[in-house]
Each structure stands twice: as structure tokens, then as C-alpha cells.
Motif scaffolding. Structure first.
Motif, mmCIF file in Angstrom:
data_model
loop_
_atom_site.group_PDB
_atom_site.id
_atom_site.type_symbol
_atom_site.label_atom_id
_atom_site.label_comp_id
_atom_site.label_asym_id
_atom_site.label_seq_id
_atom_site.Cartn_x
_atom_site.Cartn_y
_atom_site.Cartn_z
ATOM 1 N N GLU A 292 1.287 11.192 -13.098
ATOM 2 C CA GLU A 292 1.296 9.759 -13.379
ATOM 3 C C GLU A 292 1.879 8.973 -12.201
ATOM 4 O O GLU A 292 1.403 7.876 -11.878
ATOM 5 N N THR A 293 2.886 9.542 -11.547
ATOM 6 C CA THR A 293 3.474 8.901 -10.371
ATOM 7 C C THR A 293 2.444 8.766 -9.254
ATOM 8 O O THR A 293 2.421 7.772 -8.526
ATOM 9 N N MET A 294 1.582 9.770 -9.116
ATOM 10 C CA MET A 294 0.512 9.698 -8.110
ATOM 11 C C MET A 294 -0.434 8.540 -8.403
ATOM 12 O O MET A 294 -0.886 7.841 -7.485
ATOM 13 N N VAL A 295 -0.743 8.326 -9.685
ATOM 14 C CA VAL A 295 -1.625 7.216 -10.057
ATOM 15 C C VAL A 295 -0.958 5.884 -9.712
ATOM 16 O O VAL A 295 -1.575 4.988 -9.116
ATOM 17 N N TRP A 296 0.309 5.741 -10.076
ATOM 18 C CA TRP A 296 1.013 4.497 -9.798
ATOM 19 C C TRP A 296 1.179 4.264 -8.307
ATOM 20 O O TRP A 296 1.185 3.110 -7.847
ATOM 21 N N SER A 297 1.312 5.331 -7.540
ATOM 22 C CA SER A 297 1.387 5.194 -6.087
ATOM 23 C C SER A 297 0.090 4.616 -5.537
ATOM 24 O O SER A 297 0.104 3.777 -4.634
ATOM 25 N N ALA A 298 -1.046 5.059 -6.094
ATOM 26 C CA ALA A 298 -2.339 4.517 -5.668
ATOM 27 C C ALA A 298 -2.466 3.047 -6.045
ATOM 28 O O ALA A 298 -2.951 2.228 -5.251
ATOM 29 N N VAL A 299 -2.038 2.699 -7.254
ATOM 30 C CA VAL A 299 -2.100 1.304 -7.691
ATOM 31 C C VAL A 299 -1.211 0.432 -6.809
ATOM 32 O O VAL A 299 -1.596 -0.672 -6.395
ATOM 33 N N THR A 300 -0.022 0.926 -6.483
ATOM 34 C CA THR A 300 0.900 0.174 -5.635
ATOM 35 C C THR A 300 0.338 -0.011 -4.233
ATOM 36 O O THR A 300 0.426 -1.100 -3.647
ATOM 37 N N ALA A 301 -0.259 1.061 -3.686
ATOM 38 C CA ALA A 301 -0.847 0.963 -2.347
ATOM 39 C C ALA A 301 -1.981 -0.042 -2.315
ATOM 40 O O ALA A 301 -2.153 -0.788 -1.341
#
Length: 266
Positions: free
Chosen positions: A181-190
Motif C-alpha cells: 500500500e505504501t508503494m501505491v501511495w508513493s506513486a500517487v504522491t510522485a
């Protein structure tokens, strides 16, 4: 092989705790759908709701955790009751047994995403939203289940490799789900921090398997609406790319699960 798969499903039927966990996980999309619709975050759009539940918030977190708990129980059963010796004498080799368990995990992953899809559809219909392209979007949900089922297998491998007890395996599954889930949020943040500029699409935040699913899903369900600008054309990825990455993860994890499990004492 079909008999082994049937036996694995029969084991699950006898474990009421797992059914309670699965039932609780399947309830998760309902309040999320209703809260999201009432907040106006999706504008009542069925596609936006599906993106949030399938590729952003619901499935990426809940499915790996649930499948990790189920898989750790399945892979511990024969060793816990000393049945592996009898199975090896039949003979039923570890590789076939492990493959049967993995098939069950993938099937349950698809069932979970189908339940999540129906929750989103019911919430959207209750709010007066339009349900267009139902069949295509259900197909997308099935594919998401297969993809995240494949991405759950590294967590299963960790649980087998670092085998301690049921509680440790379950905590490990939840921790692994949080990482995804952190990987998904990292993509959204980027993406949101790019300020309309073309982000570095080779950056780890946008190249991880969960991020690729996030980048594929809107394009698959509605390519005409997804591709509006040159940035969109660069951002979204095709189905074959996601399938290839998740397939490699599944194949490597399966091979290591078979290897690690076969080397353990019976």
C-alpha cells in the motif's frame, strides 16, 4: 491436481476463524464506498470509485493481508498435524501440494475483488450513479484479483521461510500488505507533486508492481477518457506490461516456495 485443490478448499470450510476474517475484509469496501461517495471525492463516478477501491486504497491493502493469513494457515496445516509424511508416502510431492495451495490463493483473490466490485456497484447505484460498462469493469476487477494474488506470493514466501507461529505469520502478512500500500501511495504522491509536468516514469515510486497496476487500471476500463494529454499517454501502461511483471513475481515466488518448503524437515 483437481482433487488436491478441492481438498484445500475443504480445509478452509472447516476453519471458521478464516471465514470471519474474510467476511470482515469483504465488509471493508461497503463503508469506504459510501463515505467516498458522500464526500464527493469521486463526483459520483463509478470509474473513480473503482479506481479508489481496486488500485488505490481497498484491494492493495486488504487483499495481500487476507491472502497472507489464508496462505499461512494452508501452508502450516500438514506440518502442524504431521500429515506430510503420509502425503509423501502416497506419494504427493511438495511441489504439487504447494501449487494447489497457490491456486486456492489466486481463486480467493479473484473472489475478494469480485466482492469489492459488487460493493462499489451497489454503493454507486444507491447514490444514483450510472453503472456503465459493467462487464468490462468486472473483467478489470478479476484481473486485479489475479495481479494482487500474484503480488501476495512474496509475502507467503516470507511466512514459509521465517516460519515461527501463526501469529508471527499473520503479522508478517499484514506488514507486507502495508508495504504494498505504501508503494501505491508513493506513486500517487510522485504524480501529484509533479505539478502537471511529466514525472520521471522510471523512478522506483512509479515502477513498482502496485504502481503499475495503479497506472494500468484507468486506461483499461476507459482508454478514451484516460488519455487526454501527452502526460496521460506517458503515464498509463498497457495490460501486457502489468501481466508480465506480476507473472514474473508469481513464477519466482512459486519456485522459491517450492524450494524452501521441500528443504524443510517433514
Amino acid at each position: 491436481m483437481l482433487k488436491l485443490i478441492g481438498c484445500e478448499f475443504a480445509k478452509l470450510r472447516r476453519r471458521r476463524v478464516l471465514w470471519l476474517v474474510a467476511f470482515a475484509a469483504c465488509l471493508f469496501p461497503v463503508p469506504v464506498s459510501l463515505v467516498t461517495l458522500r464526500s464527493g471525492a469521486t463526483g459520483g463516478s463509478f470509474d473513480s470509485m473503482l479506481l479508489i477501491l481496486m488500485a488505490w486504497l481497498g484491494v492493495p491493502l486488504m487483499l495481500p493481508a487476507l491472502m497472507g493469513i489464508v496462505a499461512s494457515s494452508l501452508f502450516r496445516t500438514e506440518r502442524a498435524c504431521g500429515a506430510l509424511k503420509n502425503l509423501y508416502a502416497i506419494p504427493v510431492r511438495w511441489a504439487r501440494l504447494a501449487l494447489a495451495k497457490i491456486v486456492v490463493v489466486l481463486a480467493l483473490s479473484v473472489a475478494f475483488t469480485a466482492a469489492t466490485f459488487m460493493a462499489a456497484a451497489l454503493a454507486t447505484a444507491a447514490a444514483g450513479g450510472a453503472l456503465h460498462g459493467f462487464g468490462l469493469r468486472l473483467c478489470a476487477a478479476v484481473l486485479v484479483g489475479l495481479f494482487y494474488g500474484a503480488l501476495s506470493l512474496p509475502g507467503v514466501l516470507l511466512a514459509i521461510w521465517l516460519d515461527r507461529n501463526a501469529l508471527f505469520s499473520n503479522l508478517l502478512a499484514v506488514l507486507y500488505a502495508v508495504v504494498l500500500e505504501t508503494m501505491v501511495w508513493s506513486a500517487v504522491t510522485a504524480l501529484s507533486s509533479s505539478g502537471g509536468r511529466v514525472p520521471n516514469l522510471n523512478a522506483p515510486a512509479l515502477s513498482s508492481p502496485p504502481a503499475l497496476i495503479f497506472r494500468w487500471f484507468p486506461y483499461f476500463i476507459d482508454p478514451a477518457s484516460a488519455i487526454q494529454t501527452e502526460l496521460d499517454r506517458l503515464f498509463f501502461v498497457p495490460l501486457w506490461q502489468v501481466a508480465l511483471v506480476c507473472g514474473v513475481v508469481a513464477a519466482a515466488s512459486t519456485a522459491l516456495i517450492v524450494l524452501v518448503g521441500s528443504r524443510r524437515e517433514v
